[in-house]
Design a protein around this motif. Structure first.
Motif, PDB file in Angstrom:
ATOM      1  N   GLY A 142       0.833  -1.196   0.000  1.00  0.00           N
ATOM      2  CA  GLY A 142       0.000   0.000   0.000  1.00  0.00           C
ATOM      3  C   GLY A 142       0.865   1.242   0.000  1.00  0.00           C
ATOM      4  O   GLY A 142       2.091   1.168   0.084  1.00  0.00           O
ATOM      5  N   ASN A 143       0.231   2.396  -0.123  1.00  0.00           N
ATOM      6  CA  ASN A 143       0.951   3.664  -0.131  1.00  0.00           C
ATOM      7  C   ASN A 143       0.977   4.263   1.263  1.00  0.00           C
ATOM      8  O   ASN A 143       0.184   3.895   2.124  1.00  0.00           O
ATOM      9  N   GLY A 144       1.901   5.199   1.471  1.00  0.00           N
ATOM     10  CA  GLY A 144       2.067   5.772   2.806  1.00  0.00           C
ATOM     11  C   GLY A 144       2.299   7.265   2.784  1.00  0.00           C
ATOM     12  O   GLY A 144       2.346   7.898   1.726  1.00  0.00           O
ATOM     13  N   ALA A 145       2.438   7.809   3.973  1.00  0.00           N
ATOM     14  CA  ALA A 145       2.734   9.231   4.139  1.00  0.00           C
ATOM     15  C   ALA A 145       3.700   9.387   5.305  1.00  0.00           C
ATOM     16  O   ALA A 145       3.703   8.572   6.230  1.00  0.00           O
ATOM     17  N   THR A 146       4.514  10.415   5.233  1.00  0.00           N
ATOM     18  CA  THR A 146       5.489  10.698   6.283  1.00  0.00           C
ATOM     19  C   THR A 146       5.545  12.199   6.529  1.00  0.00           C
ATOM     20  O   THR A 146       5.239  12.990   5.618  1.00  0.00           O
ATOM     21  N   ILE A 147       5.931  12.577   7.745  1.00  0.00           N
ATOM     22  CA  ILE A 147       6.004  14.004   8.081  1.00  0.00           C
ATOM     23  C   ILE A 147       7.185  14.267   9.013  1.00  0.00           C
ATOM     24  O   ILE A 147       7.485  13.466   9.889  1.00  0.00           O
ATOM     25  N   LEU A 148       7.837  15.387   8.773  1.00  0.00           N
ATOM     26  CA  LEU A 148       8.879  15.878   9.672  1.00  0.00           C
ATOM     27  C   LEU A 148       8.323  17.099  10.385  1.00  0.00           C
ATOM     28  O   LEU A 148       7.921  18.082   9.750  1.00  0.00           O
ATOM     29  N   LEU A 149       8.284  17.021  11.707  1.00  0.00           N
ATOM     30  CA  LEU A 149       7.860  18.149  12.527  1.00  0.00           C
ATOM     31  C   LEU A 149       9.097  18.952  12.909  1.00  0.00           C
ATOM     32  O   LEU A 149      10.107  18.382  13.323  1.00  0.00           O
ATOM     33  N   TYR A 150       9.007  20.278  12.770  1.00  0.00           N
ATOM     34  CA  TYR A 150      10.141  21.146  13.095  1.00  0.00           C
ATOM     35  C   TYR A 150       9.664  22.343  13.904  1.00  0.00           C
ATOM     36  O   TYR A 150       8.522  22.780  13.786  1.00  0.00           O
ATOM     37  N   ASN A 151      10.554  22.848  14.746  1.00  0.00           N
ATOM     38  CA  ASN A 151      10.273  24.026  15.548  1.00  0.00           C
ATOM     39  C   ASN A 151      11.372  25.043  15.261  1.00  0.00           C
ATOM     40  O   ASN A 151      12.522  24.849  15.660  1.00  0.00           O
ATOM     41  N   ARG A 152      10.999  26.087  14.553  1.00  0.00           N
ATOM     42  CA  ARG A 152      11.962  27.114  14.137  1.00  0.00           C
ATOM     43  C   ARG A 152      12.554  27.850  15.337  1.00  0.00           C
ATOM     44  O   ARG A 152      13.755  28.102  15.388  1.00  0.00           O
ATOM     45  N   GLU A 153      11.726  28.172  16.323  1.00  0.00           N
ATOM     46  CA  GLU A 153      12.184  28.930  17.492  1.00  0.00           C
ATOM     47  C   GLU A 153      13.195  28.133  18.315  1.00  0.00           C
ATOM     48  O   GLU A 153      14.236  28.636  18.704  1.00  0.00           O
ATOM     49  N   LYS A 154      12.881  26.862  18.582  1.00  0.00           N
ATOM     50  CA  LYS A 154      13.769  26.016  19.386  1.00  0.00           C
ATOM     51  C   LYS A 154      14.878  25.367  18.553  1.00  0.00           C
ATOM     52  O   LYS A 154      15.794  24.776  19.099  1.00  0.00           O
ATOM     53  N   GLN A 155      14.747  25.430  17.211  1.00  0.00           N
ATOM     54  CA  GLN A 155      15.702  24.782  16.297  1.00  0.00           C
ATOM     55  C   GLN A 155      15.752  23.271  16.552  1.00  0.00           C
ATOM     56  O   GLN A 155      16.825  22.668  16.668  1.00  0.00           O
ATOM     57  N   THR A 156      14.562  22.652  16.643  1.00  0.00           N
ATOM     58  CA  THR A 156      14.456  21.215  16.915  1.00  0.00           C
ATOM     59  C   THR A 156      13.560  20.545  15.890  1.00  0.00           C
ATOM     60  O   THR A 156      12.775  21.192  15.186  1.00  0.00           O
ATOM     61  N   VAL A 157      13.684  19.224  15.837  1.00  0.00           N
ATOM     62  CA  VAL A 157      12.804  18.386  15.023  1.00  0.00           C
ATOM     63  C   VAL A 157      12.305  17.235  15.895  1.00  0.00           C
ATOM     64  O   VAL A 157      12.936  16.894  16.898  1.00  0.00           O
ATOM     65  N   VAL A 158      11.190  16.660  15.503  1.00  0.00           N
ATOM     66  CA  VAL A 158      10.657  15.507  16.208  1.00  0.00           C
ATOM     67  C   VAL A 158      10.785  14.288  15.301  1.00  0.00           C
ATOM     68  O   VAL A 158      10.276  14.273  14.177  1.00  0.00           O
ATOM     69  N   LEU A 159      11.486  13.294  15.809  1.00  0.00           N
ATOM     70  CA  LEU A 159      11.645  12.017  15.124  1.00  0.00           C
ATOM     71  C   LEU A 159      11.153  10.925  16.057  1.00  0.00           C
ATOM     72  O   LEU A 159      10.857  11.178  17.225  1.00  0.00           O
ATOM     73  N   VAL A 160      11.057   9.715  15.554  1.00  0.00           N
ATOM     74  CA  VAL A 160      10.634   8.585  16.381  1.00  0.00           C
ATOM     75  C   VAL A 160      11.651   7.454  16.225  1.00  0.00           C
ATOM     76  O   VAL A 160      12.355   7.364  15.222  1.00  0.00           O
ATOM     77  N   ARG A 161      11.715   6.613  17.251  1.00  0.00           N
ATOM     78  CA  ARG A 161      12.592   5.438  17.200  1.00  0.00           C
ATOM     79  C   ARG A 161      11.715   4.221  17.491  1.00  0.00           C
ATOM     80  O   ARG A 161      10.957   4.203  18.458  1.00  0.00           O
ATOM     81  N   GLN A 162      11.865   3.213  16.620  1.00  0.00           N
ATOM     82  CA  GLN A 162      11.107   1.989  16.828  1.00  0.00           C
ATOM     83  C   GLN A 162      11.830   0.800  16.207  1.00  0.00           C
ATOM     84  O   GLN A 162      12.725   0.967  15.381  1.00  0.00           O
ATOM     85  N   PHE A 163      11.415  -0.388  16.623  1.00  0.00           N
ATOM     86  CA  PHE A 163      12.002  -1.621  16.104  1.00  0.00           C
ATOM     87  C   PHE A 163      11.484  -1.883  14.697  1.00  0.00           C
ATOM     88  O   PHE A 163      10.287  -1.821  14.452  1.00  0.00           O
ATOM     89  N   ARG A 164      12.393  -2.169  13.764  1.00  0.00           N
ATOM     90  CA  ARG A 164      12.063  -2.506  12.385  1.00  0.00           C
ATOM     91  C   ARG A 164      12.747  -3.821  12.046  1.00  0.00           C
ATOM     92  O   ARG A 164      13.964  -3.881  11.879  1.00  0.00           O
ATOM     93  N   VAL A 165      11.948  -4.881  11.964  1.00  0.00           N
ATOM     94  CA  VAL A 165      12.498  -6.226  11.791  1.00  0.00           C
ATOM     95  C   VAL A 165      13.339  -6.351  10.521  1.00  0.00           C
ATOM     96  O   VAL A 165      14.355  -7.038  10.519  1.00  0.00           O
ATOM     97  N   ALA A 166      12.945  -5.689   9.438  1.00  0.00           N
ATOM     98  CA  ALA A 166      13.717  -5.801   8.191  1.00  0.00           C
ATOM     99  C   ALA A 166      15.131  -5.253   8.354  1.00  0.00           C
ATOM    100  O   ALA A 166      16.079  -5.791   7.780  1.00  0.00           O
TER     101      ALA A 166
END
Length: 191
Positions: free
Chosen positions: A45-69
């Motif tokens: 199937g098809n998917g979507a992805t997003i990068l969250l960023y905060n210009r004021e704090k100069q940060t991004v939000v990422l996630v960490r998870q287990f990927r069997v492949a």
């Protein structure tokens, strides 16, 4: 280049989690000889992805998870740092990514910007991913994130400069994350 495609066989090998097909086809270029290929194609199937960023704090939000492949392919603990993402199922891409952002990161994002759509592994996987970015701030926090049901997702708020360094060092190896971080670096959004 114009091609004629003639499907000889299209057999489903597995419908366990996604669909794995065995396809035999012939390709005939406009001015050339016909060649026969036998390939396996994974349809997730098809998917979507997003990068969250905060210009004021100069940060991004990422996630960490287990990927069997990745674990099968030598990633020792199978953990992968990536951008928030999910399969569309029957949702429109923007609806999907808003839902995933809340579930995975805990942020109910406001305005999102669609950047592009990319095939990430076109040699054998059908998936087309819709890429987004959005600004976040604490006022948009709806919950702690971490995913739903069988997901165990760690939410990471990382300084943008550190995230770029993590790409260079190989700590971030997810294609979606690298593409979106580089997009953000090349844009004027963080400066």
């Amino acid at each position: 280049m114009s091609l004629t495609i003639n499907v000889i066989k299209d057999k489903i090998l597995s419908e366990n989690y996604f669909i794995l097909r065995n396809i035999t086809y012939e390709l005939t270029p406009a001015h050339g000889e016909t060649v026969r290929h036998k390939r396996e194609v994974y349809d997730r199937g098809n998917g979507a992805t997003i990068l969250l960023y905060n210009r004021e704090k100069q940060t991004v939000v990422l996630v960490r998870q287990f990927r069997v492949a990745t674990w099968v392919n030598g990633n020792e603990d199978g953990m992968l740092i990536e951008t928030c993402a999910g399969l569309l199922d029957d949702d429109e891409p923007e609806v999907c990514i808003r839902k995933e952002a809340v579930e995975e990161t805990g942020f109910a994002v406001g305005e999102v910007q669609k950047l592009f759509e990319l095939y990430m592994s076109p040699g054998g996987v059908t998936e087309l991913i819709h890429f987004y970015i959005a600004e976040y701030h604490e006022g948009l926090r709806a919950n702690a994130g971490g995913g739903v049901e069988d997901e165990a997702i760690e939410v990471l708020e990382i300084p943008f400069a550190q995230a770029l360094q993590m790409v260079r060092s190989g700590e971030i190896r997810d294609g979606k994350a690298v593409i979106l971080l580089q997009y953000l670096q090349n844009s004027s959004l963080m400066y």
